[in-house]
Design a protein around this motif. Structure first.
Motif, PDB file in Angstrom:
ATOM      1  N   THR A 161       0.832  -1.207   0.000  1.00 20.75           N
ATOM      2  CA  THR A 161       0.000   0.000   0.000  1.00 20.75           C
ATOM      3  C   THR A 161       0.863   1.253   0.000  1.00 20.75           C
ATOM      4  N   GLU A 162       1.917   1.254   0.802  1.00 15.61           N
ATOM      5  CA  GLU A 162       2.810   2.416   0.855  1.00 15.61           C
ATOM      6  C   GLU A 162       3.570   2.601  -0.461  1.00 15.61           C
ATOM      7  N   ILE A 163       4.081   1.521  -1.009  1.00 13.86           N
ATOM      8  CA  ILE A 163       4.898   1.617  -2.222  1.00 13.86           C
ATOM      9  C   ILE A 163       4.061   2.045  -3.422  1.00 13.86           C
ATOM     10  N   PHE A 164       2.828   1.536  -3.515  1.00 14.96           N
ATOM     11  CA  PHE A 164       1.992   1.823  -4.682  1.00 14.96           C
ATOM     12  C   PHE A 164       1.063   3.020  -4.486  1.00 14.96           C
ATOM     13  N   SER A 165       1.235   3.759  -3.403  1.00 16.41           N
ATOM     14  CA  SER A 165       0.320   4.876  -3.109  1.00 16.41           C
ATOM     15  C   SER A 165       0.580   6.117  -3.954  1.00 16.41           C
ATOM     16  N   ASP A 166       1.751   6.195  -4.584  1.00 20.35           N
ATOM     17  CA  ASP A 166       2.120   7.398  -5.337  1.00 20.35           C
ATOM     18  C   ASP A 166       2.465   7.016  -6.785  1.00 20.35           C
ATOM     19  N   PRO A 167       1.457   6.992  -7.664  1.00 24.36           N
ATOM     20  CA  PRO A 167       1.706   6.600  -9.062  1.00 24.36           C
ATOM     21  C   PRO A 167       2.746   7.476  -9.758  1.00 24.36           C
ATOM     22  N   ASP A 168       2.771   8.759  -9.434  1.00 23.90           N
ATOM     23  CA  ASP A 168       3.739   9.653 -10.080  1.00 23.90           C
ATOM     24  C   ASP A 168       5.177   9.270  -9.700  1.00 23.90           C
ATOM     25  N   TRP A 169       5.386   8.938  -8.419  1.00 28.39           N
ATOM     26  CA  TRP A 169       6.721   8.508  -7.961  1.00 28.39           C
ATOM     27  C   TRP A 169       7.134   7.230  -8.677  1.00 28.39           C
ATOM     28  N   LEU A 170       6.208   6.296  -8.821  1.00 26.64           N
ATOM     29  CA  LEU A 170       6.506   5.039  -9.505  1.00 26.64           C
ATOM     30  C   LEU A 170       6.872   5.283 -10.968  1.00 26.64           C
ATOM     31  N   ARG A 171       6.104   6.157 -11.629  1.00 26.51           N
ATOM     32  CA  ARG A 171       6.417   6.448 -13.030  1.00 26.51           C
ATOM     33  C   ARG A 171       7.785   7.108 -13.167  1.00 26.51           C
ATOM     34  N   THR A 172       8.118   7.993 -12.225  1.00 23.09           N
ATOM     35  CA  THR A 172       9.424   8.657 -12.254  1.00 23.09           C
ATOM     36  C   THR A 172      10.555   7.634 -12.213  1.00 23.09           C
ATOM     37  N   HIS A 173      10.332   6.553 -11.464  1.00 21.79           N
ATOM     38  CA  HIS A 173      11.369   5.518 -11.325  1.00 21.79           C
ATOM     39  C   HIS A 173      11.111   4.320 -12.243  1.00 21.79           C
ATOM     40  N   HIS A 174      10.246   4.524 -13.248  1.00 22.50           N
ATOM     41  CA  HIS A 174       9.999   3.525 -14.297  1.00 22.50           C
ATOM     42  C   HIS A 174       9.508   2.200 -13.720  1.00 22.50           C
ATOM     43  N   LEU A 175       8.631   2.304 -12.734  1.00 22.61           N
ATOM     44  CA  LEU A 175       8.032   1.115 -12.130  1.00 22.61           C
ATOM     45  C   LEU A 175       6.545   1.086 -12.468  1.00 22.61           C
ATOM     46  N   ALA A 176       6.033  -0.103 -12.716  1.00 22.06           N
ATOM     47  CA  ALA A 176       4.634  -0.251 -13.107  1.00 22.06           C
ATOM     48  C   ALA A 176       3.728  -0.281 -11.881  1.00 22.06           C
ATOM     49  N   LEU A 177       2.464  -0.009 -12.120  1.00 19.96           N
ATOM     50  CA  LEU A 177       1.430  -0.160 -11.106  1.00 19.96           C
ATOM     51  C   LEU A 177       0.710  -1.488 -11.306  1.00 19.96           C
ATOM     52  N   PRO A 178       0.140  -2.068 -10.243  1.00 20.41           N
ATOM     53  CA  PRO A 178      -0.768  -3.194 -10.449  1.00 20.41           C
ATOM     54  C   PRO A 178      -1.929  -2.732 -11.345  1.00 20.41           C
ATOM     55  N   GLN A 179      -2.513  -3.656 -12.099  1.00 20.52           N
ATOM     56  CA  GLN A 179      -3.574  -3.284 -13.048  1.00 20.52           C
ATOM     57  C   GLN A 179      -4.737  -2.579 -12.362  1.00 20.52           C
ATOM     58  N   ALA A 180      -5.156  -3.086 -11.200  1.00 22.49           N
ATOM     59  CA  ALA A 180      -6.292  -2.478 -10.512  1.00 22.49           C
ATOM     60  C   ALA A 180      -5.964  -1.055 -10.066  1.00 22.49           C
ATOM     61  N   THR A 181      -4.748  -0.836  -9.591  1.00 24.87           N
ATOM     62  CA  THR A 181      -4.336   0.491  -9.149  1.00 24.87           C
ATOM     63  C   THR A 181      -4.236   1.448 -10.332  1.00 24.87           C
ATOM     64  N   ARG A 182      -3.722   0.936 -11.452  1.00 24.01           N
ATOM     65  CA  ARG A 182      -3.613   1.758 -12.662  1.00 24.01           C
ATOM     66  C   ARG A 182      -5.001   2.202 -13.141  1.00 24.01           C
ATOM     67  N   PHE A 183      -5.967   1.290 -13.126  1.00 29.40           N
ATOM     68  CA  PHE A 183      -7.328   1.617 -13.532  1.00 29.40           C
ATOM     69  C   PHE A 183      -7.939   2.648 -12.584  1.00 29.40           C
ATOM     70  N   ALA A 184      -7.750   2.421 -11.277  1.00 31.88           N
ATOM     71  CA  ALA A 184      -8.317   3.335 -10.280  1.00 31.88           C
ATOM     72  C   ALA A 184      -7.717   4.730 -10.402  1.00 31.88           C
ATOM     73  N   SER A 185      -6.411   4.791 -10.650  1.00 31.62           N
ATOM     74  CA  SER A 185      -5.735   6.081 -10.798  1.00 31.62           C
ATOM     75  C   SER A 185      -6.276   6.839 -12.006  1.00 31.62           C
ATOM     76  N   ALA A 186      -6.471   6.134 -13.133  1.00 35.95           N
ATOM     77  CA  ALA A 186      -7.010   6.777 -14.334  1.00 35.95           C
ATOM     78  C   ALA A 186      -8.443   7.229 -14.114  1.00 35.95           C
ATOM     79  N   LEU A 187      -9.235   6.399 -13.451  1.00 35.40           N
ATOM     80  CA  LEU A 187     -10.632   6.746 -13.170  1.00 35.40           C
ATOM     81  C   LEU A 187     -10.722   7.978 -12.285  1.00 35.40           C
ATOM     82  N   GLN A 188      -9.834   8.035 -11.287  1.00 33.17           N
ATOM     83  CA  GLN A 188      -9.834   9.168 -10.359  1.00 33.17           C
ATOM     84  C   GLN A 188      -9.507  10.471 -11.082  1.00 33.17           C
TER      85      GLN A 188
END
Length: 287
Positions: free
Chosen positions: A231-258
């Motif tokens: 939860t802590e690691i995947f809570s910041d999609p922008d930070w993950l993208r900056t470090h070229h790390l993917a999101l879980p599919q459900a988190t990616r969908f939720a982030s786009a929906l939000q």
């Protein structure tokens, strides 16, 4: 069995023209009984770190403590024999290491090599074959007559027959289809619960990290970048993208929906089940 890295550095081919540092001042703890995922891009140091866990590599400087075993640059290989039984590593495509004439003999090889009698090793091999859901009728066949997924189960059972307390998995589902991947991951989850194992998983599959791990370590260019819960690691999609790390599919969908609809999640979902539950709750509130 807890694991502690303290100021660990590792340099390949030290003091040669080909010298290359792979780990830089790594200090971290892997709690006993945890399901720890190690993530990071190719070249981040994941495989190098794994090989320190049972003494295949020893630190250039610093120290590693695994339960009561301390590994330093001067540790002798003789002192690591018991550790190599306690820490089992399943490398990518472990089926490539199969060699015996039957499945049962291949699984029993490790225990026999460490001093078990023929009878003890065979009994243990049967137990481990059952744990990884290998049918009895396959045990007298050549491992090379089996499907790729079955061969991988044989290789995993061979590691488990050593009765390790720590199971290290280096991309264990590489090359498997989605069904085979899910079956193998469920086996590891069941093993953790039944055998009380500490599991360390290296993977590029963020869905597996979200679904199974309770502790995540992020490496980048040989350095510890972050550690925490999924939860802590995947809570910041922008930070993950900056470090070229993917999101879980459900988190990616939720982030786009939000972003697109202003839909608010109480916390970012990590799995399809969490996503569905939150959607049902929110839509219910809206009538």
């Amino acid at each position: 069995m807890s694991i502690h890295f303290k100021n660990v550095n590792y340099i390949y081919q030290q003091a040669t023209p080909f010298e290359q540092q792979a780990l830089f001042d790594i200090s971290l703890t892997i709690p006993s009984g945890s399901y720890t995922a190690i993530i990071g891009h190719t070249g981040s140091g994941k495989s190098t770190l794994l090989q320190h866990l049972n003494g295949l590599l020893k630190p250039t400087s610093g120290q590693i403590t695994i339960e009561k075993q301390i590994i330093t640059p001067t540790t002798k290989n003789k002192a690591l024999s018991s550790l190599r039984k306690q820490v089992g590593i399943v490398f990518q495509f472990p089926e490539a290491q199969l060699f015996e004439e039957t499945v049962l003999k291949d699984i029993a090889f490790g225990p026999k090599n460490f001093g078990s009698s023929e009878q003890e090793a065979t009994q243990l091999a049967r137990q481990m074959a059952h744990l990884v859901n290998l049918p009895e009728e396959l045990l007298e066949k050549s491992p090379f007559e089996l499907s790729g997924g079955q061969m991988r189960r044989v290789a995993i059972a061979g590691i488990l027959a050593m009765e390790p307390q720590v199971l290290v998995l280096d991309e264990p589902t590489a090359g498997l289809d989605p069904r085979g991947r899910a079956e193998i991951m469920e086996i590891f989850q069941a093993l953790r619960i039944k055998q009380h194992l500490t599991i360390i998983l290296v993977t590029h599959q963020m869905d597996d990290v979200a679904r199974y791990a309770n502790h995540v370590i992020v490496l980048e260019k040989g350095r510890l970048l972050a550690s925490g819960t999924p939860t802590e690691i995947f809570s910041d999609p922008d930070w993950l993208r900056t470090h070229h790390l993917a999101l879980p599919q459900a988190t990616r969908f939720a982030s786009a929906l939000q972003k697109k609809s202003g839909f608010e999640f109480s916390k970012m979902p990590l799995t399809e089940e969490e996503l569905a539950n939150q959607l049902v709750q929110q839509l219910g509130k809206r009538g």
